[in-house]
Design a protein around this motif. Structure first.
Motif, short mmCIF file in Angstrom:
data_model
loop_
_atom_site.label_atom_id
_atom_site.label_comp_id
_atom_site.label_asym_id
_atom_site.label_seq_id
_atom_site.Cartn_x
_atom_site.Cartn_y
_atom_site.Cartn_z
N LYS A 184 -2.37 2.99 -10.25
CA LYS A 184 -2.61 1.57 -9.99
C LYS A 184 -3.81 1.12 -10.82
CE LYS A 184 0.52 1.96 -6.72
NZ LYS A 184 0.79 3.40 -6.80
N ASN A 187 -3.10 4.14 -0.29
CA ASN A 187 -1.90 4.40 -1.08
C ASN A 187 -1.75 5.89 -1.38
OD1 ASN A 187 -0.12 4.46 -3.63
ND2 ASN A 187 -0.05 2.32 -3.00
N ARG A 195 4.65 3.70 -4.51
CA ARG A 195 4.30 4.95 -5.19
C ARG A 195 4.38 4.82 -6.71
NH1 ARG A 195 6.97 9.86 -1.61
NH2 ARG A 195 6.21 9.15 0.44
N MET A 201 -3.44 -2.76 -1.91
CA MET A 201 -2.44 -1.82 -2.40
C MET A 201 -3.01 -0.41 -2.50
SD MET A 201 -0.15 -2.11 -5.87
CE MET A 201 -1.61 -2.49 -6.84
N ASN A 203 0.82 -1.21 0.00
CA ASN A 203 0.00 0.00 0.00
C ASN A 203 0.85 1.26 0.00
OD1 ASN A 203 0.74 -0.74 2.73
ND2 ASN A 203 -0.55 0.95 3.42
N GLU A 204 2.18 1.08 0.10
CA GLU A 204 3.09 2.22 0.06
C GLU A 204 3.86 2.31 -1.25
OE1 GLU A 204 5.56 2.10 3.54
OE2 GLU A 204 3.86 2.18 4.93
#
Length: 376
Positions: A331, A325, A286, A310, A283-284
């Motif tokens: 995404k 995120n 970038r 994510m 989820n981090e």
């Protein structure tokens, strides 16, 4: 005084250059000499649009990995590059090589590699895996590609197929050099190892029983192999097992160096996956991520849950809740209509054993567009 200072600076530069050269020499000397097959032995024909050569590179664990480097013919200047691996238990002569070659046709330098302990790569005992070693495999591939003269080191991406889709997401969370990631028909190997399919064994009692069995196996025969895809195929096998058989055991995708096509993993060789959860920080991420799955894939829930976690920081099957995120806009979740899990290995066929007409269910141009957009 200025002359002394200048001389000191020059001397420091010379020493640094010498040390760098010495370290490079030591690295080359320490790399294990692999006996690589030079003949074309892939399960797909070589495209006349690419150049191909065998290469090796070293990981931070001191293992030497074997790989196929695919480069577009007549390309000029520095190109974006992709590292490709998977499925989990396969070899580079199968699906990952096909992905790499197709992306090279579309203008990328693409590296399909055998993970540590598998295929033509080094590592003993054979067919052993762990989340950290396999994540390093991807990062070492990025190291290698970054040093190629025809590669722009600022334009690096990865593709992970099946179980290596989850590993690719873990690598993207760890390595900020990776600017774009595709997870195709992905498994989360830590989730399925610890929870069973569809989380049917997600309870302490089941995990304890599995741990006890593994502890006994380590003493009884730590070198025992677990077996690859079931062969012969039972009449009552689930459809996804039949699909695996059709890819790995028949001429469609069989390869002598593929664990899935033969005796599989060492029984205790993937023990570390059951007690890990390696998508904790996705989820981090970038950088850009495309999760691609088949509509009819039994594994679809892995990809959908990973995508949701994510982006949102929470999802079914994830015991942790994180923050959303910071870059959700890059995404994407892509579901391929009508595709099964193994259809995204090679595009699928209308008949068994790779016969009939190709279904062409892998959207190669979509993948190229995704990487071109995000590797600017």
């Amino acid at each position: 005084m200025k002359k002394v200072l200048l001389a000191t600076i020059l001397m420091v530069g010379v020493l640094a250059a010498c040390n760098q050269k010495d370290n490079q020499t030591k690295t080359e000397e320490n790399m294990q000499k692999l006996e690589l097959t030079q003949e074309w032995d892939k399960v797909f024909p070589l495209s006349d649009k690419v150049n191909h050569r065998k290469v090796t590179f070293e990981t931070q664990y001191g293992l030497t990995l074997a790989a196929d480097l695919y480069e577009p013919k007549d390309a000029q200047g520095k190109l974006a590059a992709l590292a490709v691996s998977g499925p989990f238990g396969a070899c580079k002569e199968q699906s990952s090589g096909l992905y790499a070659m197709r992306m090279a046709e579309r203008g990328f330098v693409a590296l399909a590699f055998d993970p540590s302990y598998t295929g033509e790569s080094s590592g003993e005992p054979r067919r052993t895996a762990s989340p950290d070693i396999n994540t390093e495999d991807f990062m070492a591939a990025i190291d290698f590609l970054s040093k190629q003269e025809n590669v722009d080191a600022e334009k690096m991406g990865i593709i992970g197929i099946c179980g290596w889709g989850g590993i690719a997401l873990n690598a993207a969370a760890a390595d900020t050099r990776i600017k774009a990631t595709v997870a195709s028909t992905m498994y989360d190997m830590t989730r399925v190892s610890g929870n069973g399919y569809f989380d049917s064994e997600d309870k302490e009692e089941s995990r304890h029983a599995a741990r006890e069995a593994m502890a006994k196996q380590r003493l009884a025969d730590p070198m025992a192999m677990a077996g690859g895809v079931v062969n012969p195929l039972p009449d009552d096998a689930p459809q996804f097992v039949k699909d695996y058989y059709d890819y790995y055991i028949t001429p469609r995708g069989y390869h002598k160096r593929s664990g899935n096509s033969n005796d599989g993993w060492r029984t205790i060789g993937t023990q570390a996956f059951a007690n890990s959860r390696f998508l904790y920080y996705i989820n981090e991420i970038r950088s850009a991520v495309l999760v691609m799955h088949g509509e009819k894939a039994h594994s679809r829930y892995f990809g959908e849950a990973a995508y949701q976690y994510m982006v949102e920081g929470k999802a079914e099957g994830y015991n942790v809740v994180g923050k959303p995120n910071p870059n959700p806009e890059n995404k994407e979740l892509l579901i391929i209509p009508g595709a099964s899990h193994c259809d995204l290995y090679d595009g699928g066929y209308t008949e068994l054993v790779g016969k009939g007409e190709p279904k062409n269910l892998i959207p190669w141009d979509k993948l190229a567009d995704f990487f071109n957009k995000n590797l600017k």
